[in-house]
Design an enzyme around this catalytic site. Sequence first.
Site, PDB file in Angstrom:
ATOM      1  N   GLU A   1     -15.446  17.184  -7.661  1.00 15.90           N
ATOM      2  CA  GLU A   1     -15.992  18.238  -8.535  1.00 15.90           C
ATOM      3  C   GLU A   1     -16.599  17.690  -9.823  1.00 15.90           C
ATOM      4  OE1 GLU A   1     -13.003  21.234  -9.198  1.00 15.90           O
ATOM      5  OE2 GLU A   1     -13.540  22.223  -7.328  1.00 15.90           O
TER       6      GLU A   1
ATOM      7  N   GLU B   1     -12.680  23.230   0.007  1.00 14.33           N
ATOM      8  CA  GLU B   1     -11.499  23.924  -0.523  1.00 14.33           C
ATOM      9  C   GLU B   1     -11.681  25.426  -0.436  1.00 14.33           C
ATOM     10  OE1 GLU B   1     -10.302  22.667  -4.441  1.00 14.33           O
ATOM     11  OE2 GLU B   1     -10.638  20.552  -3.977  1.00 14.33           O
TER      12      GLU B   1
HETATM   13  C1  GAL Z   1     -10.325  22.546  -7.543  1.00 10.15           C
HETATM   14  C2  GAL Z   1      -9.879  21.100  -7.440  1.00 10.15           C
HETATM   15  C3  GAL Z   1      -8.543  20.993  -6.718  1.00 10.15           C
HETATM   16  C4  GAL Z   1      -7.587  21.974  -7.300  1.00 10.15           C
HETATM   17  C5  GAL Z   1      -8.163  23.362  -7.222  1.00 10.15           C
HETATM   18  C6  GAL Z   1      -7.286  24.450  -7.776  1.00 10.15           C
HETATM   19  O1  GAL Z   1     -11.267  22.708  -8.513  1.00 10.15           O
HETATM   20  O2  GAL Z   1     -10.820  20.347  -6.752  1.00 10.15           O
HETATM   21  O3  GAL Z   1      -8.070  19.695  -6.825  1.00 10.15           O
HETATM   22  O4  GAL Z   1      -7.327  21.620  -8.601  1.00 10.15           O
HETATM   23  O5  GAL Z   1      -9.328  23.415  -7.967  1.00 10.15           O
HETATM   24  O6  GAL Z   1      -6.101  24.480  -7.103  1.00 10.15           O
END
Ligand code: GAL
Length: 815
Positions: free
Chosen positions: A172, A241
């Site tokens: 990110e 994610e």
């Molecule tokens: C994303 C990040 C993850 C985690 C998630 C929130 O932005 O890539 O590592 O932090 O947010 O749980």
Amino acid sequence: MFMLSALIFCVSATTVSYDGRAITIDGQRRVLLSGSIHYPRSTAEMWPDLIKKAKEGGLNSIETYVFWNLHEPVRRQYDFTGNNDLVRFIKTVQDAGLYAVLRIGPYVCAEWNYGGFPVWLHNLPGIELRTANSVFMNEMQNFTTLIVNMMKNEKLFASQGGPIIITQIENEFGNVISSYGDAGKAYIDWCANMAESLNVGVPWIMCQETDAPQPMINTCNGWYCDQFTPNNPNSPKMWTENWTGWFKSWGSKDPHRTAEDVAYAVARFFQTGGTFQNYYMYHGGTNFGRTAGGPYITTTYDYDAPLDEYGNLNQPKWGHLKQLHEVLKSIEFTLTHGDVNNTDFGNSVTATVYATNQSSSCFLSNTNQTTDATIKFQGNQYTVPAWSVSLLPDCKTEVYNSAKVNTQTSVMEKKPNKAENEPVALSWVWKPENIDATAVHGKGHVSVNKIIDQKVVNDASDYLWYMTSLELKEDDPIWSDNMTIRVNATGQVLHAYVNGKYLGSQWAKYGVANYVYEQSVKLNPGNNLISLLSATVGFQNYGPHFDMVQNGIADQVAIVGTKGDEQIIKDLSAHKWTYKVGLRGIEHKFYSLDSKFATKWVANDLPTNRMMTWYKTTFKAPLGTDPVVVDLQGLGKGFAWVNGHNIGRYWPSYLAEDGCSTDACDYRGPYTDSKCVSNCGQPTQRWYHVPRSFLQEGVNTLVLFEELGGNPSLVNFQTVRPGIVCANAYENKTVELSCQGHPISAINFASFGTPDGACGSFQKGSCESSKDVLSILHTECVGKESCILDVSEDKFGAASCGDNVTKRVAVEAVC
Ligand code: GAL
């Protein structure tokens, strides 16, 4: 013999390639369904079961980050043992026949301490993190290369016949790149080149990186990614994610993202051309020891994921997604090869047809948040509820709708520890944390003429004592009736002592980086000792330049004298400060049975509400195989160790804030972490996971370090398992009731027709079948660990509820 070993080691390489349409594995375009399981958030003993449940849940891939600070706790000293055994984890994934996605980072965010960076990095001369800085780049390259070589040596990349099909560099960075100026761009280009030079033989991804340099694939993170398009037409649409819920911080409520909404998001993603989707988290797990970041992230990292913190199925989420996965996989070929055609029905209703020469598959989506839609599509009529997607594998029959859940709901229960005589009252011994050296005598390891950031001591402990002496002459102008000590603190808990006496404590809230502690103080003419104990609750893990956020006492400690309107401020910041890292009891391992200092525990006069106190008890491991938790209600804040294993920070006295709604949770409309929350006003975290592998037969030991003061008399060990399970399934579907390894003991409620209400409060509706549905369920299910039911009139009897009514069965069973 030679032949055999030659056969075993002869594994054929898998080719992974991609185009704008899909990831292709060994020539076959794929629908990849993946889930994040972080190896250190469970134990090596738990991995096979978690991965098996992921596979049974319809996943074909497991994603994990690599946690640099675990593996290189001290520069060039590595640890890949026990739960840090990354190779063993990847091999466990391989043994289960699944693919792996390795997100090396090595910055990972992940609500993990310092985003996964070892804190010693911060202290390397000339370093700047996550930017074009040669000191940092050298360390990052060193660690990344080490991991890649480790995987190569074990032949774990798909290109070598192993399970790893995708690797990630950075994480990110696109979200923060603008704060790093040109150096940020130069850094991300360097990341891409460095990664490419490692020749892993599988694609590299960068998540949330809109200008990812080719051939890096930029991927999407979020609760929804249907609107996402990668920056290069040659990159497939990938979702690294899909947040299945959310994380929790001390003081925050329990997050809940519905099964309907997660399924909706996944279905929308594949309707709009997705090829790879990963649940973050599929199993969230536990932040053991000092691994939680934030700051202020709780020890539980349950995440409301499809597998709960302990590895139990989180139903209906797990099962509802499993059914979706089956449908998606059944139409894999059409999805990845078919011509795509969308028809807009107005009111946010869209039909998408994927058609090849052989077959076609369809999605009907309704992204309207409130209005159900009835449409005529290819000659048939369909009702698509608001905020849902229907899947029609043959473009005729709806086999799945994201808003219609046919999976059981499990209500988990904590049961008392049956290995102990009930009622369980553990018997405790205690001893004080000796703070005389610091609070009374001001002794420490080092002295410097300034106030330091806690990162300077490499994050060896949560605790750092800041001590200084202040000589006040009788004629000092500061003397006044109203004198205070003022401390500019950043992270996160502060306990103040003056001349050996406790003055008070204060702590920040989640998301608040700075606060001022100000307290009246009585000083003496002559020498005064000021001892401040700062305690961190995890280091910052996210944001532009997050690594520079101050921890501990910031820039100013002052004594303030007030005379009328006048304030006299004596700034102590440039004084000689003496520092002591950690606490005596932790240094002397009071939590370990092997420690020669862990003696002289006192059995009498067990104190309660006493700060800085060690407690110890023994207990028998709960019988059976259900996951174990320890209930720490009554305690303040501190650490807990079971047989020497640090099970994490505890802070049950920190209550979750108010603001829970009594309205039923509505899956419709975009999810945010403030939607469908619960646990308001209750301890943010009352139960703490004790993995079975931390326990032994016979006597087990629990040691607590209580920092704020609490009462251990209510502490007890429990097991977690389904208490009641409910089905609420539609006609023509099949539903399975399961108590996950335990027999179903009774049926509380059963009705076929138009039952109302939710699990725990079902009621018969206006229309009901003629048969005794409860007896049918009783006969089929009671005494069994699971039973499968066809929801049909054949089974439960006729019910005339009207043409437009979809009949359902509602069942509540006791485990
Ligand atoms: C994303 C990040 C993850 C985690 C998630 C929130 O932005 O890539 O590592 O932090 O947010 O749980």
